[in-house]
Design a protein around this motif. Structure first.
Motif, short mmCIF file in Angstrom:
data_model
loop_
_atom_site.label_atom_id
_atom_site.label_comp_id
_atom_site.label_asym_id
_atom_site.label_seq_id
_atom_site.Cartn_x
_atom_site.Cartn_y
_atom_site.Cartn_z
N CYS A 115 0.87 -1.18 0.00
CA CYS A 115 0.00 0.00 0.00
C CYS A 115 0.90 1.23 0.00
O CYS A 115 1.63 1.48 0.97
CB CYS A 115 -0.91 -0.01 1.23
N GLU A 118 0.33 3.77 2.97
CA GLU A 118 0.93 3.29 4.23
C GLU A 118 2.45 3.42 4.20
O GLU A 118 3.06 3.88 5.16
CB GLU A 118 0.54 1.82 4.45
N GLN A 121 3.57 7.05 4.58
CA GLN A 121 3.47 7.49 5.98
C GLN A 121 4.66 6.98 6.80
O GLN A 121 5.23 7.71 7.60
CB GLN A 121 2.15 7.03 6.59
N GLN A 122 5.03 5.71 6.58
CA GLN A 122 6.19 5.16 7.28
C GLN A 122 7.45 5.91 6.89
O GLN A 122 8.30 6.20 7.72
CB GLN A 122 6.37 3.67 6.95
#
Length: 196
Positions: A115, A118, A121-122
């Protein structure tokens, strides 16, 4: 006769009894698995796996062709000044769309559960701890100045204005510089005992 098995044991209220086994609840959604051998959480392993695949992808010919084609198309638009032209924003958006969609497509082929949201964001949460060429490429998505610097570096290289430090370096084996008696012709200060 009294049996002493773990099913009959219970706490006396002052702490646990010796030999008592406490059952742990792993059903919490915030529980993070940790690899005891490496000390890495499952999130760290997943992140590292994605980075490994990205390293493979950016080294492959199709990615190099796409990125170099983009840089070739737009490098003349950029100038090394403090002021940024309005067209830079559109060029940056096009770059993000092109490169990010290519990476996402390739990563989903290798990791079907991948994704991009996701992962992004990490990446942002780990921004300060990451370094290396892969992270510089990924930083060009979110950091306009890193993107501009990449294009300016490409422009300098294309126009022959890049600083080449390799011309001043010479690597020679130490064995070639030994005296006949086996002593090095260099003293501890680094100055030659035999002259230039």
């Amino acid at each position: 006769m009294e049996t002493n098995n773990s099913n009959n044991m219970h706490s006396n209220g002052h702490g646990s009894n010796e030999g008592e086994i406490e059952e742990m609840d792993f059903s919490h959604s915030d529980f993070i698995e940790e690899d005891l051998a490496t000390g890495l959480s499952s999130k760290d392993v997943k992140f590292d796996t994605i980075i490994g695949h990205i390293e493979d992808i950016v080294m492959e010919e199709p990615f190099q062709t796409i990125q170099n084609g983009f840089l070739e198309k737009y490098y003349k638009e950029f100038e090394d000044t403090e002021e940024n032209k309005f067209c830079y924003t559109d060029i940056h958006k096009e770059y993000i769309s092109l490169i990010e969609s290519y990476l996402e497509t390739e990563l989903k082929k290798r990791l079907p559960e991948f994704c991009m949201l996701e992962f992004s964001q990490q990446l942002q949460s780990r921004k300060k701890e990451l370094e290396g060429e892969i992270f510089e490429i990924l930083l060009t998505f979110s950091d306009f100045m890193a993107f501009k610097e990449m294009l300016l570096d490409y422009k300098a290289e294309k126009e022959g204005n890049a600083i080449d430090l390799s011309g001043g370096l010479t690597v020679t084996p130490v064995q070639d510089k030994l005296n006949l008696d086996g002593a090095s012709p260099f003293c501890i200060t680094g100055k030659s005992l035999q002259g230039p």
